[in-house]
Enzyme design. Structure first.
Site, short mmCIF file in Angstrom:
data_model
loop_
_atom_site.label_atom_id
_atom_site.label_comp_id
_atom_site.label_asym_id
_atom_site.label_seq_id
_atom_site.Cartn_x
_atom_site.Cartn_y
_atom_site.Cartn_z
N HIS A 134 0.80 -1.21 0.00
CA HIS A 134 0.00 0.00 0.00
C HIS A 134 0.84 1.27 0.00
CE1 HIS A 134 -4.00 -1.92 0.68
NE2 HIS A 134 -3.20 -2.90 1.07
N ASP A 154 -12.21 -5.26 0.59
CA ASP A 154 -11.09 -6.21 0.55
C ASP A 154 -11.58 -7.64 0.31
OD1 ASP A 154 -8.72 -7.60 1.05
OD2 ASP A 154 -8.90 -7.43 3.23
N HIS A 208 -0.80 -17.60 14.09
CA HIS A 208 -0.92 -16.48 13.17
C HIS A 208 -2.39 -16.12 13.01
CE1 HIS A 208 -0.29 -13.67 9.94
NE2 HIS A 208 -1.06 -14.36 9.12
N GLY A 212 -4.86 -10.59 8.92
CA GLY A 212 -5.36 -9.23 9.07
C GLY A 212 -6.52 -8.93 8.15
N HIS A 213 -7.03 -9.96 7.48
CA HIS A 213 -8.08 -9.76 6.47
C HIS A 213 -9.39 -10.42 6.90
CE1 HIS A 213 -5.16 -8.21 3.52
NE2 HIS A 213 -4.33 -9.09 4.08
N ASP A 245 14.40 -2.91 -11.24
CA ASP A 245 15.58 -3.77 -11.21
C ASP A 245 16.75 -2.93 -10.72
OD1 ASP A 245 17.59 -5.57 -11.53
OD2 ASP A 245 17.35 -5.85 -13.69
#
Length: 614
Positions: free
Chosen positions: A137, A254, A423, A426-427, A502
């Site tokens: 983001h 989301d 874990h 976060g979604h 790159d």
């Protein structure tokens, strides 16, 4: 401009219908849109004297104006999030992220959005609004701001992370950063943007309510509904509901976890699991997690202090987040807990803990280097307990499990995501997504932030929640969603795609270079060296052939001789036809040698003719 947005919840169903029609009413008999105004932050709702929820409304829509929503990233892919909102002569940008290269992008470091459309409309761009500080983001900001230097708006921790990034690129003094508190609004051009508090795997995350002359756009960004957050408050569901009562024109939500039923795990539950692991371990504990997950890092520090373990940090990004988080007050390091990595050997192993990067198996990360014995200070063995506190991001699975296999080979005990609640994503999962849909009741819906399967599943979820199927838009990057007083439709495209980073090169590596790198990686290189007379152009000595990554010369002498013969035959034909142009000569030689190799080996190495003039 401000007016109350709170509706009585005691009203009948007729009131709900009226609220759903608010967007249409706002656009009836609308005067011409006001001229763009300078950005102006307003007080947060919490600070207003009457305590009532209020929403400032943007100028009403002009009769023939169009509201355009243009995703430049984040659709049909994970990462590279960037969305353009345009009305009249004003453009704002939501997020400015990177994606990480896939296996075919050999040598590429990062992928950023194509911002040609913004560059061509630079005079309209009023600012970039950031929802939170994750790389997907904010990571493209240093590259984009070199071409589109406009004000950037974000919360305190978000801009703290941006400052570190800009400082690395020596750009900090050239960019205007504007700090906004959760609950505040910013008036900019034709828009009024409100930062709504959300829960995510990074503190200070926000959804954006973008009030436009056509109506309100709710952009959730990455979020979850965590009723027991580690720090701060729960997501501001009330505010989503207030916007729903007043009418939401478009919800952009989301889609990352739309495949998962139920609710996401609370971050505090992860802390409980990690506490139990550390409490019962008599080994050195190494915990790898996302550096940006400040709440998890805080929990790990607290757990270590609780059990009197000294903590060291390994990994540059982890060191940066602890420094930034501590400076801004988002992290509190318990006294006498943190030590330098070099000092860890002074303490018994079972009284130490290492917080490490590398949960995604990144080749240069700390945990990866430990696994493959290339870490300068840490050697992993049987007296180590390693916790990989993260789920593999799609595309990273093979790297993660290869690293875990190596850790097991070293005799270490390894706990990873499939084995325990170590874990929390976060979604939002399906029930959380449904809740926001129910609260906002949008007129139009666009699923964002996901691969195509995620977007399709999210479309079906929204339809099941009552959004009309014709009002749901599964889009692609570069496609324009156009909303007018007559309705909404996908109408046209703008330049979009991927810009490859790159090293210091931005956009110079294109499809041709990538194809050449793939050829080199798969079938190697053959150089055909031709020595020609500078006057007559005739061949002075027989062609020489040099291979790299193709065949071992001693074992393929016959094929090497055939390649030389093919090159010599091609040169003799050029002499007979009086071909003297070097480009044409190279093309003929390349074609002859290439045809021979494919006929003999079914392989297509890169053929590189080199002409030396004497």
């Amino acid at each position: 401009m401000a007016e109350k947005t709170t509706k009585s919840r005691k009203k009948s169903a007729a009131a709900e219908t009226a609220a759903a029609e608010t967007t249409e009413k706002l656009t009836e008999k609308a005067p011409k849109a006001a001229k763009p105004a300078k950005a102006k932050a307003t007080k947060s709702r919490a600070a207003k004297a009457d305590g009532a929820a209020k929403t400032e409304k943007a100028p009403r829509a002009a009769k023939n104006e169009k509201l355009k929503i243009i995703p430049l990233g984040g659709l049909n892919e994970i990462g590279k999030n960037m969305t353009v909102i345009e009305y009249g002569n004003d453009i704002i940008v939501v997020d400015c992220g990177v994606a990480f290269p896939d296996e075919e992008m050999l040598g590429i470091d990062l992928v950023i959005p194509d911002t040609t459309y913004l560059e061509n409309n630079l005079q309209k761009v009023r600012g970039i609004f950031l929802t939170h500080g994750h790389e997907d983001h904010i990571g493209a900001l240093p590259y984009v701001l070199k071409k589109i230097n406009v004000p950037v708006y974000g919360t305190t921790l978000t801009l703290g992370l941006v400052e570190t990034k800009l400082a690395e690129h020596k750009m900090l003094s050239t960019v205007k950063l504007n700090r906004v508190a959760l609950g505040d609004t910013v008036r900019i051009g034709s828009f009024i943007v409100e930062f709504i508090r959300t829960n995510h795997s990074l503190a200070d995350s926000a959804a954006l309510a973008i009030n436009t002359p056509m109506g309100a756009i709710i952009f959730t960004s990455d979020f979850k509904i965590d009723p027991t957050p580690v720090a701060g408050e729960m997501i501001d569901l009330t505010r989503f509901g207030e916007y729903g009562n007043n009418g939401v024109l478009l919800l952009m939500q989301d889609s990352t976890n739309v495949e998962r039923p139920g609710y996401s795990l609370s971050e505090s539950k992860v802390g409980e699991t990690l506490d139990g692991i550390v409490k019962h371990s008599d080994k050195r504990v190494i915990i790898a997690t996302f550096a940006s997950n400040v709440h998890r890092v805080q929990q790990i520090l607290n757990i270590a202090a609780k059990y009197k373990r000294k903590v060291a940090v390994s990994g540059r990004s982890m060191e940066n987040i602890i420094a930034v988080g501590s400076r801004l007050g988002y992290l509190t390091v318990p006294e006498n807990t943190l030590v330098e990595l070099s000092e860890l050997g002074k303490f018994p192993k079972h009284k130490t803990l290492i917080i490490s990067t590398g949960s995604q198996g990144e080749p240069m990360s700390a945990l990866y280097r430990m696994a493959f014995s290339s870490h300068r200070q840490i050697e992993v063995g049987a007296d180590d307990l390693i916790v990989v506190s993260a789920s593999p991001i799609p595309g990273n699975e093979s790297s993660v499990y290869r690293m875990i296999n190596e850790l097991f080979k070293k005799g270490a005990e390894v706990i990873y995501d499939r084995m325990s609640n170590i874990h929390a994503s976060g979604h939002a999962c399906q029930e959380e997504l449904k809740m926001i849909l129910a609260l906002t009741r949008p007129q139009y819906f666009m699923p964002v932030h996901g691969e195509h399967r995620h977007l399709i599943m999210h479309k079906d979820l929204a339809a099941a929640m009552g959004v009309h199927p014709r009002h749901i838009f599964v889009s692609e990057i570069g496609k324009v969603l156009e909303i007018t007083q007559k309705g909404a439709r996908l109408n046209g495209t703008v330049p979009s795609g991927k810009v490859l980073i790159d090293g210091l090169s931005v956009g110079d590596v294109g499809s041709v270079v990538l194809r050449d790198r793939q050829l080199l990686s798969q079938d190697g290189l053959i150089a055909v060296i031709l020595t020609l007379d500078g006057t007559s152009g005739q061949m002075l000595v027989p062609p020489e052939v040099v291979t790299r990554g193709f065949v071992y010369v001693k074992e393929s002498e016959e094929l090497m001789n055939e390649m030389k013969a093919a090159a010599r035959g091609a040169m003799e034909r050029c002499e007979m036809e009086n071909v003297q142009d070097w480009t044409t000569i190279k093309s003929i030689v390349k074609k002859e040698v290439s045809n021979l190799i494919y006929q003999k080996t079914k392989r297509s190495p890169m053929i590189l003719p080199i002409i030396t003039e004497v």
